[in-house]
Design a protein around this motif. Structure first.
Motif, mmCIF file in Angstrom:
data_model
loop_
_atom_site.group_PDB
_atom_site.id
_atom_site.type_symbol
_atom_site.label_atom_id
_atom_site.label_comp_id
_atom_site.label_asym_id
_atom_site.label_seq_id
_atom_site.Cartn_x
_atom_site.Cartn_y
_atom_site.Cartn_z
ATOM 1 N N CYS A 118 0.691 -1.119 0.074
ATOM 2 C CA CYS A 118 -0.126 0.065 0.014
ATOM 3 C C CYS A 118 0.894 1.334 0.352
ATOM 4 O O CYS A 118 1.947 1.888 0.167
ATOM 5 C CB CYS A 118 -1.268 0.449 1.397
ATOM 6 S SG CYS A 118 -0.243 0.005 3.282
ATOM 7 N N THR A 211 -3.558 -5.499 -6.333
ATOM 8 C CA THR A 211 -3.538 -3.828 -6.182
ATOM 9 C C THR A 211 -4.678 -2.669 -7.078
ATOM 10 O O THR A 211 -4.098 -2.674 -7.968
ATOM 11 C CB THR A 211 -2.208 -2.987 -5.499
ATOM 12 O OG1 THR A 211 -1.528 -3.147 -6.971
ATOM 13 C CG2 THR A 211 -1.831 -3.812 -4.808
ATOM 14 N N SER A 246 -4.022 -2.885 -1.324
ATOM 15 C CA SER A 246 -4.292 -4.349 -1.806
ATOM 16 C C SER A 246 -5.564 -4.352 -1.355
ATOM 17 O O SER A 246 -6.326 -4.377 -0.593
ATOM 18 C CB SER A 246 -3.252 -4.906 -1.244
ATOM 19 O OG SER A 246 -2.133 -4.702 -1.386
#
Length: 270
Positions: A118, A211, A246
């Motif tokens: 992230c 993602t 994610s």
């Protein structure tokens, strides 16, 4: 007979994970988000990005994880820190942050074999209105893309939703980089574009992990990679911002694995 507790590949070569495998991603995603919660208080004028990187590294290791970027294809650091007109893959260094710098910090940790990935935006010192607007649009575009994630929709729907919102706000979507599948590997199918056409691309299925990480520029979308073979910058030197989560596709929508435990995914500076 197919083992229902094992992942499988669908017709597009995308891994479909089992319900049991969501827990591994929850733990890895939470740790990555905790790293970004922790680092917020350390982002300030005069701090080096190398120092921020070391703090991220130490937090991951202390939690029993390791940084996925360190040594990945020769990458030398445990995070990517991208300042101002750097789009992505900025390499932490002894450069000190200046008043008004905006920066994306991107971390991926490997915890018990699962990858949590992230990134968020931060600011050193005083945030100017132009940068604040860009950061807001970028964050909102990510969430608008996530709103499209449910079985039966397509990856083109995600990109189209992001592109429509960004361009309606007179910014541009970077096309040279994209989101990606992940799980027990760092990068896998699918490529998750942040632009596109409605109803195109692979169909979303329950059990997909990937993602979404839109990069948005105030100026034109074109980028170039510097001589270090990693750092990507805007060609016109306009400001760029990025947010990343994610997530996994569920029966009725999606689960975000990298939600901030502290509730500070955005904004990170208040």
């Amino acid at each position: 007979m197919e083992d229902s507790n094992s992942p499988r590949l669908n017709k597009d070569g995308i891994t479909i994970h089992t319900a049991d495998e969501f827990e591994g991603m929850r733990q890895a995603g939470r740790l990555a988000a905790e790293v970004l919660d922790m680092i917020a208080q350390h982002v300030d004028v005069g701090v080096t990005t190398e120092h921020l990187d070391q703090l991220c590294h130490d937090h991951m290791v202390a939690a029993g994880a390791r940084p996925a970027t360190l040594g990945y294809r020769g990458y030398p650091k445990s995070s990517c820190i991208s300042i101002n007109h750097v789009v992505c893959h900025g390499i932490p260094s002894d450069k000190k942050l200046r008043d008004g710098d905006i920066l994306n910090i991107d971390v991926t940790c490997i915890l018990d074999g699962w990858f949590g990935d992230c990134s968020r935006m931060y600011v050193a010192g005083k945030l100017n209105r132009k940068a604040e607007r860009l950061i807001q649009i970028t964050h909102d575009s990510l969430m608008i893309g996530i709103d499209q994630v449910k079985p039966g929709n397509t990856f083109g729907d995600i990109g189209a939703a992001i592109q429509r919102y960004v361009e309606a706000n007179r910014c541009t979507v970077v096309r040279d980089f994209c989101g990606h599948g992940l799980g027990r590997v760092f990068h896998s199918a699918p490529n998750v574009l942040h632009y596109g056409r409605w109803g195109t691309g692979a169909v979303l299925e329950e059990g997909m992990f990937f993602t979404i990480e839109p990069m948005v520029n105030l100026g034109r979308p074109e980028t170039k990679v510097l001589a270090d073979d990693w750092t990507a910058v805007t060609k016109d030197k306009s400001l760029s911002a990025q947010f990343e989560h994610s997530l996994g596709v569920t029966a009725n929508g999606c689960e975000i694995f990298t939600e901030s435990p502290a509730g500070t995914f955005y904004p990170t500076w208040r």
